[in-house]
Scaffold this motif. Sequence first.
Motif, PDB file in Angstrom:
ATOM      1  N   LEU A 141      -9.385 -43.202 -27.794  1.00  0.00           N
ATOM      2  CA  LEU A 141      -9.753 -43.438 -26.069  1.00  0.00           C
ATOM      3  C   LEU A 141     -11.004 -44.270 -26.445  1.00  0.00           C
ATOM      4  CD1 LEU A 141     -10.897 -42.209 -23.283  1.00  0.00           C
ATOM      5  CD2 LEU A 141     -12.567 -41.611 -24.383  1.00  0.00           C
ATOM      6  N   VAL A 142     -10.800 -45.642 -25.254  1.00  0.00           N
ATOM      7  CA  VAL A 142     -11.006 -47.176 -24.770  1.00  0.00           C
ATOM      8  C   VAL A 142     -12.425 -47.249 -23.844  1.00  0.00           C
ATOM      9  CG1 VAL A 142      -9.699 -47.998 -24.338  1.00  0.00           C
ATOM     10  CG2 VAL A 142     -11.089 -48.886 -25.820  1.00  0.00           C
ATOM     11  N   LYS A 143     -13.118 -47.088 -23.655  1.00  0.00           N
ATOM     12  CA  LYS A 143     -13.641 -48.123 -21.672  1.00  0.00           C
ATOM     13  C   LYS A 143     -13.863 -49.279 -22.186  1.00  0.00           C
ATOM     14  CE  LYS A 143     -17.998 -47.086 -19.833  1.00  0.00           C
ATOM     15  NZ  LYS A 143     -19.142 -45.861 -19.404  1.00  0.00           N
ATOM     16  N   VAL A 144     -12.956 -49.156 -21.012  1.00  0.00           N
ATOM     17  CA  VAL A 144     -13.181 -51.008 -20.946  1.00  0.00           C
ATOM     18  C   VAL A 144     -13.555 -51.181 -19.678  1.00  0.00           C
ATOM     19  CG1 VAL A 144     -11.793 -53.435 -20.772  1.00  0.00           C
ATOM     20  CG2 VAL A 144     -11.518 -51.197 -22.157  1.00  0.00           C
ATOM     21  N   ASP A 145     -14.859 -52.675 -19.117  1.00  0.00           N
ATOM     22  CA  ASP A 145     -15.080 -52.225 -17.920  1.00  0.00           C
ATOM     23  C   ASP A 145     -15.694 -51.487 -16.936  1.00  0.00           C
ATOM     24  OD1 ASP A 145     -16.111 -54.351 -15.824  1.00  0.00           O
ATOM     25  OD2 ASP A 145     -13.832 -54.518 -14.626  1.00  0.00           O
ATOM     26  N   GLY A 146     -15.936 -50.195 -18.009  1.00  0.00           N
ATOM     27  CA  GLY A 146     -16.754 -49.344 -17.090  1.00  0.00           C
ATOM     28  C   GLY A 146     -15.602 -48.042 -16.618  1.00  0.00           C
ATOM     29  N   GLU A 147     -14.139 -48.891 -17.199  1.00  0.00           N
ATOM     30  CA  GLU A 147     -13.350 -47.331 -17.469  1.00  0.00           C
ATOM     31  C   GLU A 147     -12.803 -46.650 -18.943  1.00  0.00           C
ATOM     32  OE1 GLU A 147      -9.323 -46.841 -14.420  1.00  0.00           O
ATOM     33  OE2 GLU A 147     -10.191 -48.809 -14.634  1.00  0.00           O
ATOM     34  N   ARG A 148     -11.999 -45.484 -18.406  1.00  0.00           N
ATOM     35  CA  ARG A 148     -11.513 -45.119 -19.291  1.00  0.00           C
ATOM     36  C   ARG A 148     -10.360 -44.929 -20.113  1.00  0.00           C
ATOM     37  NH1 ARG A 148     -15.431 -41.880 -22.325  1.00  0.00           N
ATOM     38  NH2 ARG A 148     -17.358 -41.559 -21.142  1.00  0.00           N
ATOM     39  N   PHE A 149      -9.869 -45.594 -20.937  1.00  0.00           N
ATOM     40  CA  PHE A 149      -8.317 -45.585 -20.948  1.00  0.00           C
ATOM     41  C   PHE A 149      -7.808 -45.217 -22.288  1.00  0.00           C
ATOM     42  CE2 PHE A 149     -10.211 -48.840 -18.819  1.00  0.00           C
ATOM     43  CZ  PHE A 149      -8.414 -49.482 -17.818  1.00  0.00           C
ATOM     44  N   THR A 150      -6.468 -43.546 -22.045  1.00  0.00           N
ATOM     45  CA  THR A 150      -6.267 -43.473 -22.863  1.00  0.00           C
ATOM     46  C   THR A 150      -4.702 -43.733 -24.020  1.00  0.00           C
ATOM     47  OG1 THR A 150      -8.076 -41.162 -22.165  1.00  0.00           O
ATOM     48  CG2 THR A 150      -6.118 -40.729 -24.806  1.00  0.00           C
ATOM     49  N   THR A 151      -4.832 -43.789 -24.983  1.00  0.00           N
ATOM     50  CA  THR A 151      -3.351 -43.937 -25.454  1.00  0.00           C
ATOM     51  C   THR A 151      -2.605 -42.953 -25.634  1.00  0.00           C
ATOM     52  OG1 THR A 151      -4.117 -44.229 -27.676  1.00  0.00           O
ATOM     53  CG2 THR A 151      -3.837 -45.944 -26.403  1.00  0.00           C
ATOM     54  N   GLY A 152      -1.010 -42.182 -25.672  1.00  0.00           N
ATOM     55  CA  GLY A 152      -0.231 -41.636 -26.112  1.00  0.00           C
ATOM     56  C   GLY A 152      -0.210 -41.687 -27.404  1.00  0.00           C
ATOM     57  N   PRO A 153       0.486 -40.347 -28.059  1.00  0.00           N
ATOM     58  CA  PRO A 153       0.491 -40.249 -29.180  1.00  0.00           C
ATOM     59  C   PRO A 153       1.650 -41.224 -30.070  1.00  0.00           C
ATOM     60  CG  PRO A 153       1.019 -38.225 -28.210  1.00  0.00           C
ATOM     61  CD  PRO A 153       0.848 -39.026 -26.637  1.00  0.00           C
ATOM     62  N   ASN A 154       2.297 -42.141 -29.664  1.00  0.00           N
ATOM     63  CA  ASN A 154       3.277 -43.411 -30.107  1.00  0.00           C
ATOM     64  C   ASN A 154       2.824 -44.280 -29.186  1.00  0.00           C
ATOM     65  OD1 ASN A 154       5.056 -41.242 -31.341  1.00  0.00           O
ATOM     66  ND2 ASN A 154       5.620 -41.032 -29.527  1.00  0.00           N
ATOM     67  N   GLN A 155       1.173 -44.373 -28.804  1.00  0.00           N
ATOM     68  CA  GLN A 155       1.185 -45.751 -28.291  1.00  0.00           C
ATOM     69  C   GLN A 155      -0.676 -46.426 -29.163  1.00  0.00           C
ATOM     70  OE1 GLN A 155      -0.010 -43.997 -24.237  1.00  0.00           O
ATOM     71  NE2 GLN A 155       1.677 -45.030 -23.730  1.00  0.00           N
ATOM     72  N   SER A 156      -0.223 -47.683 -29.039  1.00  0.00           N
ATOM     73  CA  SER A 156      -1.420 -48.534 -29.144  1.00  0.00           C
ATOM     74  C   SER A 156      -1.876 -49.597 -29.071  1.00  0.00           C
ATOM     75  CB  SER A 156      -1.224 -48.566 -30.707  1.00  0.00           C
ATOM     76  OG  SER A 156      -0.380 -49.650 -31.600  1.00  0.00           O
ATOM     77  N   ALA A 157      -2.488 -49.683 -28.948  1.00  0.00           N
ATOM     78  CA  ALA A 157      -3.065 -51.649 -28.356  1.00  0.00           C
ATOM     79  C   ALA A 157      -4.099 -52.237 -29.179  1.00  0.00           C
ATOM     80  CB  ALA A 157      -2.908 -50.919 -27.186  1.00  0.00           C
ATOM     81  N   LYS A 158      -4.301 -53.195 -28.613  1.00  0.00           N
ATOM     82  CA  LYS A 158      -5.416 -54.426 -29.392  1.00  0.00           C
ATOM     83  C   LYS A 158      -6.020 -55.097 -28.341  1.00  0.00           C
ATOM     84  CE  LYS A 158      -2.677 -56.563 -32.139  1.00  0.00           C
ATOM     85  NZ  LYS A 158      -2.426 -57.336 -33.054  1.00  0.00           N
ATOM     86  N   ILE A 159      -7.361 -55.286 -28.566  1.00  0.00           N
ATOM     87  CA  ILE A 159      -7.771 -56.632 -27.695  1.00  0.00           C
ATOM     88  C   ILE A 159      -8.829 -57.820 -28.597  1.00  0.00           C
ATOM     89  CG2 ILE A 159      -9.866 -56.889 -25.969  1.00  0.00           C
ATOM     90  CD1 ILE A 159      -9.783 -53.979 -25.225  1.00  0.00           C
ATOM     91  N   ASP A 160      -8.840 -58.713 -28.450  1.00  0.00           N
ATOM     92  CA  ASP A 160      -9.015 -59.744 -29.324  1.00  0.00           C
ATOM     93  C   ASP A 160      -9.635 -60.676 -28.232  1.00  0.00           C
ATOM     94  OD1 ASP A 160      -7.688 -59.243 -31.596  1.00  0.00           O
ATOM     95  OD2 ASP A 160      -6.251 -59.043 -30.745  1.00  0.00           O
ATOM     96  N   GLY A 161     -10.368 -61.094 -28.478  1.00  0.00           N
ATOM     97  CA  GLY A 161     -10.769 -62.873 -27.845  1.00  0.00           C
ATOM     98  C   GLY A 161     -11.957 -63.355 -28.628  1.00  0.00           C
TER      99      GLY A 161
END
Length: 251
Positions: A141-161
């Motif tokens: 689970l990650v919270k971005v701009d006040g909203e929650r996002f949840t990845t699935g069992p085979n999902q992943s993501a990255k934020i860089d900046g």
Amino acid sequence: MKTLRVVLAAGVLTAIAGTAFADEQIVKESAYGLPSYLDPVSVRAEVGTTGYGGAISYRVNPYVGVTLGYNGGDISWSDDLKIDGTKYDMDMDNNNTYLNAEIYPWGASQNAFARALYVAAGVAYLDNEYDLKKRVGNSSLVKVDGERFTTGPNQSAKIDGTMKYDNNISPYLGVGINAPVYKNIGLFGEMGAYYTGNPTVNLKTSGDDQILGQNGDRTLAQAVKDEEHNIANKSKYEWMPVAKVGVSFSF
């Protein structure tokens, strides 16, 4: 905002210049037989949220001092930075040169604690850069701009900046204490903030960044772009907090 920073900075510099011509000068003998013009001078080493470095101070009279200093590098008091609910891993690179006037309201007091308290007003050249990273693993689970996002069992993501306060001339206001502890050795601490205007920010996503948030109307990639816009425009990011401590030596 840049015009306001410049106007404020010019006003502060004018006030600092005025302190250099104060009438009441300190008269004392150096404890180490050094030239008399060094009598009101002290140097210090300092470390804090703006990095590490040092400064040289000239005590014009019991009520006024002028300090020129530099802070740089990376001091990781914390390895993360929370922005709009998102906790990023952070790598900082500071490059700050500052000039402050320090006002001691009770500079002639018989109370040592009161005598050590001061208010600092000044201006700085800031060239700071913060690398930001956020890794979102499987079923996370990650919270971005006040909203929650949840990845699935085979999902992943990255934020860089990056977030930059580059080539800024910024006014400063703070409070501190500069207390002698043993002969010519002293300790000091200071807290304040620079008025920087909004930083330059760039955020990007990769991986499974098209997952929908809890509201179902934005993807993670869209929320990151909204957060980037908020950082670059919200007033709360116009101020850079400062906290530092150090050791001083008076001649």
